[in-house]
Each structure stands twice: as C-alpha cells, then as structure tokens.
Write an enzyme that holds these catalytic residues in place. Structure first.
Site, PDB file in Angstrom:
ATOM      1  N   HIS A 191      -3.060   0.736  -5.342  1.00  0.00           N
ATOM      2  CA  HIS A 191      -2.993   1.871  -6.258  1.00  0.00           C
ATOM      3  C   HIS A 191      -4.276   2.025  -7.073  1.00  0.00           C
ATOM      4  CE1 HIS A 191       1.181   2.396  -5.250  1.00  0.00           C
ATOM      5  NE2 HIS A 191       1.451   1.150  -5.579  1.00  0.00           N
ATOM      6  N   HIS A 216       3.942   1.441   4.742  1.00  0.00           N
ATOM      7  CA  HIS A 216       4.267   1.694   3.334  1.00  0.00           C
ATOM      8  C   HIS A 216       3.004   1.891   2.518  1.00  0.00           C
ATOM      9  CE1 HIS A 216       6.542   1.865  -0.338  1.00  0.00           C
ATOM     10  NE2 HIS A 216       5.583   1.124  -0.873  1.00  0.00           N
ATOM     11  N   HIS A 241       6.273   7.119  -4.822  1.00  0.00           N
ATOM     12  CA  HIS A 241       7.148   7.399  -3.680  1.00  0.00           C
ATOM     13  C   HIS A 241       7.716   8.814  -3.747  1.00  0.00           C
ATOM     14  CE1 HIS A 241       7.897   2.757  -3.537  1.00  0.00           C
ATOM     15  NE2 HIS A 241       6.673   3.092  -3.200  1.00  0.00           N
ATOM     16  N   ASP A 293       2.156   5.012   0.130  1.00  0.00           N
ATOM     17  CA  ASP A 293       1.665   4.907  -1.256  1.00  0.00           C
ATOM     18  C   ASP A 293       0.416   5.748  -1.457  1.00  0.00           C
ATOM     19  OD1 ASP A 293       3.578   3.233  -2.372  1.00  0.00           O
ATOM     20  OD2 ASP A 293       2.434   1.399  -2.040  1.00  0.00           O
TER      21      ASP A 293
END
Length: 299
Positions: A269, A242, A85, A246
């Site tokens: 991720h 969001h 973030h 990311d």
C-alpha cells in the site's frame, strides 16, 4: 467501441446498499450504507458515529497511512481505514460517485476479498449519470522505487495490471500475474482473492493494535509450510492476485480509471500511494480523457 460506450458516462449506485461486518484491524463491528451521489462528486466516506467535520473525500492526498491497509483522513483528523477492497470493486464495476456512510473507523473486511462488495453492488445496481467519465491516460512512464520494491504506470491503450511477489515461505515463494483488466476480468480473475498473513506475526500485530478482527473467516493464514484455513486456497496463486486487487483499489483514490499499464514488484500500500503521489506531481506524464463527446458525435 462498445466497451467505451458502456464506460463513457459516470455511474452511481441505484439505491442504498446496506451491509455490516468486522474491521480486520480494529475488531469493531461496523454498519455501512453506500448511497447515490451526484455526478462529479467522487467517492466520499462519512463517519456517522462522529459529529462535526465527519466527511472524508477520497483523493491521493487524503491517504495518510498505509501500514497493512490504506487509510484516508480529512483536515480535522477524521480517518477511515481499509478502504482498498471496496475501492477496487468501485474501480472495476464503474462506480464514479458514491457516499459511503459507516459508523466506525474501519471498513468491514467481509471475507478478505472484494467479492462481497461486488455481490452487494450487483444486488443494488448502478445508474448512469449525465456526465462523461474521465479517464487518466498515461503518456509517459511514472516509476517509484524503494529498495527492491517498485511500482510503475506505463503508457498503454487499456488498463493492465502486472504484479510479482517473492516471499521466503514455501507456501508462497515467487508468484506473478499479468492481466488485461476490465470489469469481467476482475470478476473472473481477482475479485475473490483474499488478504493473507502469517500466524507468527499475529501477536505482534495485535500488540500494535492491528489484526484484532483477523481470523480464518477473513484472511488466508500461513504457519510454516501450511495454510491453516481448512478450505485451503481459492486459487493456487491467490496471494499475488490479492496484491493486484489491492493495487487496483489503491490507484482508484485518484478518482478516475486508468488507461495504461500498472506494474508492481514486491509492492504494498505504501509504494502504491507513492506512485499515486508521483503521478500527481508529474502532470506532463498523463492527461484526463473522456469518450462521451466522441461517442455522441459518432452517433
């Protein structure tokens, strides 16, 4: 040309930015100082709670774990967790060089979005440095696929981010976002979008040593067909936004902003970092480019 001129040179923070908070996974209270750094030094995290080799420079190869967050480490085994973030804020506001000192193993989650970091950087200010900013220009498609998940970087004349998620949850379902991405777009469209999770997974995560600092103060929590946060969502499609946030942070471990289009489908991720490593393994598919000499000649 104005946009290129504004972004043609490297920047660091004007002075130290000091803040503190709780790590979403460790639950540990952490103090952070983001300090100026010389041109061409990149982003370096420093674990001030440790002695010895406590510097962890950011790079694609430094990413050592991607379970529910991005973790970087150095050769001595020192790690820093949940950097994405802050990295997304650095990427879009144009912070090329900084030393991030923290006295614990994980960056504070703040409110679960990048907005607090954007506000902190706004208050601190940035300083232009006498070195050209290098961009990664995508020349040929770079694609990573894992089952039904995929992430790709495609040639384009600007940075764009497209993302699609599908969850077997009536609260989320299928969501997609497709945005040209620069500083203003990040501020307007993504920065305030929070991380999210499911109530039924929390106990299992905590048994694994994760989500110990998670709460309704720093995440959107879903239970069945409802959102437990009393304030509700900040945007109807906050979840996919969001995920796009990311991805921007995960890509910035490359150390340079991207000229090209990112597309993610059901990605997280792990596949984001697989894409970073695929890029590094395919040097013919991209080039480093800077605009400062061109602008100097134009003047």
């Amino acid at each position: 040309m104005r946009h290129q001129a504004a972004r043609a040179f490297q920047h660091t923070v004007l002075g130290p930015a000091i803040f503190a908070g709780v790590g979403v996974h460790t639950g540990a209270h952490v103090r952070v100082a983001v300090r100026p750094a010389p041109a061409d030094s990149g982003i370096v995290f420093v674990r001030t709670d440790l002695s010895g080799d406590n510097r962890v420079p950011v790079s694609g190869e430094a990413v050592c774990k991607t379970q529910l967050g991005t973790v970087i480490g150095n050769a001595a085994g020192v790690t820093v967790s949940t950097i994405e973030h802050l990295m997304a804020a650095f990427a879009t506001l144009g912070v090329d060089n900084a030393v991030v000192e923290l006295d614990g193993p994980e960056m504070p989650i703040m409110d679960g979005s990048s907005l607090p970091f954007v506000q902190i950087l706004d208050q601190t200010g940035l300083r232009r440095q006498d070195a050209p900013r290098r961009f990664i220009e995508i020349l040929a498609p770079i694609i990573v696929t894992e089952g039904d998940k995929s992430a790709s970087l495609l040639p384009g004349d600007r940075f764009e981010v497209a993302f699609e998620i599908v969850f077997d949850s009536p609260v989320i379902g299928r969501q997609a976002v497709d945005l040209p991405m620069d500083e203003q777009a990040f501020r307007d469209e993504l920065a305030d979008c929070r991380t999210f999770g499911f109530a039924h997974e929390v106990e299992a995560l905590r048994a694994m040593g994760l989500a110990r600092g998670g709460s309704l103060e720093n995440a959107v929590v879903i239970e069945g067909d409802r959102i437990l946060n009393p304030e509700g969502l900040r945007r109807p499609d906050e979840f996919v936004r969001h995920k796009a946030l990311d991805a921007i942070g995960d890509l910035y471990v490359l150390g340079a902003p991207i000229i090209g289009r990112f597309e993610g489908r059901l990605a997280g991720h792990g596949i984001n970092n697989a894409l970073v490593r695929a890029l590094l393994a395919q040097p013919d598919s991209w080039r480093l480019r800077s605009f400062a000499p061109e602008l100097a000649l134009a003047v």
